[in-house]
Design a protein around this motif. Structure first.
Motif, PDB file in Angstrom:
ATOM      1  N   ALA A   1      -5.188   2.861  -4.854  1.00  0.00           N
ATOM      2  CA  ALA A   1      -4.766   3.211  -3.494  1.00  0.00           C
ATOM      3  C   ALA A   1      -5.986   3.568  -2.665  1.00  0.00           C
ATOM      4  O   ALA A   1      -6.910   4.249  -3.151  1.00  0.00           O
ATOM      5  N   ARG A   2      -5.971   3.145  -1.432  1.00  0.00           N
ATOM      6  CA  ARG A   2      -7.059   3.445  -0.489  1.00  0.00           C
ATOM      7  C   ARG A   2      -6.668   4.689   0.306  1.00  0.00           C
ATOM      8  O   ARG A   2      -5.568   4.757   0.878  1.00  0.00           O
ATOM      9  N   LEU A   3      -7.569   5.666   0.355  1.00  0.00           N
ATOM     10  CA  LEU A   3      -7.326   6.932   1.028  1.00  0.00           C
ATOM     11  C   LEU A   3      -8.395   7.192   2.065  1.00  0.00           C
ATOM     12  O   LEU A   3      -9.569   6.899   1.843  1.00  0.00           O
ATOM     13  N   SER A   4      -7.952   7.770   3.180  1.00  0.00           N
ATOM     14  CA  SER A   4      -8.903   8.176   4.216  1.00  0.00           C
ATOM     15  C   SER A   4      -9.317   9.631   4.049  1.00  0.00           C
ATOM     16  O   SER A   4     -10.482   9.983   4.234  1.00  0.00           O
TER      17      SER A   4
ATOM     18  N   ARG B   1      -3.957  11.133   4.196  1.00  0.00           N
ATOM     19  CA  ARG B   1      -4.178  10.138   5.249  1.00  0.00           C
ATOM     20  C   ARG B   1      -4.659   8.838   4.604  1.00  0.00           C
ATOM     21  O   ARG B   1      -5.578   8.848   3.780  1.00  0.00           O
ATOM     22  N   ARG B   2      -4.032   7.730   5.022  1.00  0.00           N
ATOM     23  CA  ARG B   2      -4.355   6.400   4.490  1.00  0.00           C
ATOM     24  C   ARG B   2      -4.548   5.432   5.658  1.00  0.00           C
ATOM     25  O   ARG B   2      -3.877   5.574   6.703  1.00  0.00           O
TER      26      ARG B   2
ATOM     27  N   LEU C   1       0.823  -1.210   0.000  1.00  0.00           N
ATOM     28  CA  LEU C   1       0.000   0.000   0.000  1.00  0.00           C
ATOM     29  C   LEU C   1       0.856   1.258   0.000  1.00  0.00           C
ATOM     30  O   LEU C   1       0.549   2.238  -0.654  1.00  0.00           O
TER      31      LEU C   1
ATOM     32  N   ALA D   1     -12.623   4.004   3.759  1.00  0.00           N
ATOM     33  CA  ALA D   1     -11.620   4.589   2.884  1.00  0.00           C
ATOM     34  C   ALA D   1     -12.094   4.604   1.437  1.00  0.00           C
ATOM     35  O   ALA D   1     -12.879   3.753   1.000  1.00  0.00           O
TER      36      ALA D   1
END
Length: 420
Positions: free
Chosen positions: A53-56, A150-151, A2, A110
């Motif tokens: 990609a996973r994002l917060s 932020r992830r 990640l 996310a």
């Protein structure tokens, strides 16, 4: 993994919309552009991902502050010494914008960002009152924009870009256009013997200048001593840092000239001696903990004694002197005026005045030019002198001619009547 899917994160600021934004000076930090208080700062956050990609969240914040810090050694006795630190901070700007966040209906999970390059624009308004960017030995004034990515289950990734703020100072104001003058004198003594007196009188045409301008110095130095003296002139920059009521100053000579030696009993006059201002940061006068001031200092070096100093205040601005916005741009311009712009409204050949018949009708002309009738009681003016005034009141003006009807004799002397 990640962590490897986000390849690049950067903050890019667009240049201001002004046609000619002020350029950073040596005392101002170079950054993403130069802005003035009250302007809108626009930019974008660039994100490049190599895969999904996973994002917060993705947020951007703008900051600006002035900070001072220095240390001084203190002694409490012959064997005890300690260091005292001083510091202070003033915040000018603190804004936060959220550019990307998961929808509330998704429960805050996310987001998934696809591979490729992505841009997220942002903009914010600067306050009207800001201090000019500055970098000094004991303090600084800085502005920057920071992006935070932020992830989930990963460290926050950050990107930062600084920008410059220059508060405009217009020298086309009465206070900065006022002439500055001063006089100083010193009695020179050596071994309790009076060696004479040295005096200096100096004047400059105004208080406000911009980098690149020339200061014409008008000065008069009287050396009534028994030794030679050397005059000097310099622009002094004074940086003042304040913390907990304690001041720390740092002075530097930014430009100087040296005059010729003045022998004993002689006088030296400067008729507009030129001193050019180098690239400098503008004066900072509105910040509580950092101030940058300038002064023109006239110094007379006297052998075997202290110097004679005369100081005239200066303000380094950002908006130069308007050509026709003030009464003068230098002391020398008080004696020479550029009249090219005046000639635009003048004709090469003078125009003849209008005919009298075009101004007044023929009936009015006959009526006004006819003498008053004495048999008519309504037309008889009152008073002994009014009759003569009435007679010449409405007579036509003389005919216009470019040739003098009464030329003077060649010898320039008019003949006089011997009977007079």
């Amino acid at each position: 993994m990640l962590l490897e899917r986000v390849k690049r994160l950067a903050v890019v600021l667009e240049p201001p919309c002004a046609e000619s934004p002020p350029s950073p000076s040596p005392s101002c930090p170079a950054g993403g552009g130069s802005f003035a208080p009250g302007e809108r700062v626009c930019g974008r956050v660039e994100l490049e991902a190599s895969g999904a990609a996973r994002l917060s969240a993705l947020e951007v914040s703008a900051h600006g502050c002035a900070k001072v810090h220095w240390s001084e050694s203190r002694s409490a006795g012959s064997s005890t010494a300690y260091t005292q630190s001083y510091g202070d901070r003033v915040d000018f700007l603190a804004l936060r914008l959220v550019l990307l966040a998961p929808p509330a209906e998704d429960g805050g999970e996310a987001l998934v960002l696809q591979a490729g390059r992505h841009e997220f624009p942002f903009s914010f308004q600067l306050p009207e009152t800001l201090a000019t960017s500055f970098e000094g030995k004991h303090g600084s004034v800085r502005y920057w924009v920071k992006a935070k990515l932020r992830r989930p289950w990963a460290m926050v990734r950050k990107a930062k870009t600084e920008f410059t703020v220059i508060t405009p100072i217009d020298i086309n104001t009465p206070a900065l256009l006022a002439p500055q003058a001063g006089t100083k004198e010193k009695l020179v003594r050596a071994w309790y013997c009076n060696r004479g007196q040295v005096s200096v009188s100096a004047k400059i045409d105004r208080k406000g200048y911009t980098p690149g301008e020339v200061i014409p110095i008008f000065a008069e130095i009287d050396n009534c001593t028994t030794c030679s003296v050397v005059p000097r002139a310099a622009v002094i920059q004074t940086q003042t840092f304040v913390a907990r009521g304690i001041k720390k100053q740092k002075k530097a000579v930014v430009a100087s000239i040296v005059g010729e030696s003045i022998a004993a009993g002689r006088r030296e006059v400067w008729h507009g001696r030129a001193l050019k201002i180098p690239p400098l940061g503008p004066s900072i006068l509105q910040c509580r903990i950092i101030q940058v001031e300038y002064a023109l200092k006239i110094c007379i070096d006297i052998p075997r004694t202290s110097k004679l100093l005369l100081e005239l205040p200066l303000v380094i601005g950002t908006i130069p002197l308007h050509r026709f916005g003030s009464r003068t741009s230098s002391v020398s311009s008080q004696y020479s005026v550029n009249v090219d712009w005046l000639r635009l409204g003048l004709l090469e050949q003078p125009e003849a005045p209008p005919d009298y018949s075009l101004v007044i009708s023929s009936e009015e002309t006959v009526e006004h030019l006819s003498p008053p009738r004495l048999d008519d009681p309504t037309r008889v003016p009152e008073g002994p002198f009014f009759a003569f005034i009435q007679e010449f009141r409405f007579r036509p003006p003389p005919l216009y001619s470019e040739v003098d009807p009464n030329p003077s004799p060649e010898n320039g002397i008019r003949p006089r009547c011997m009977t007079c």
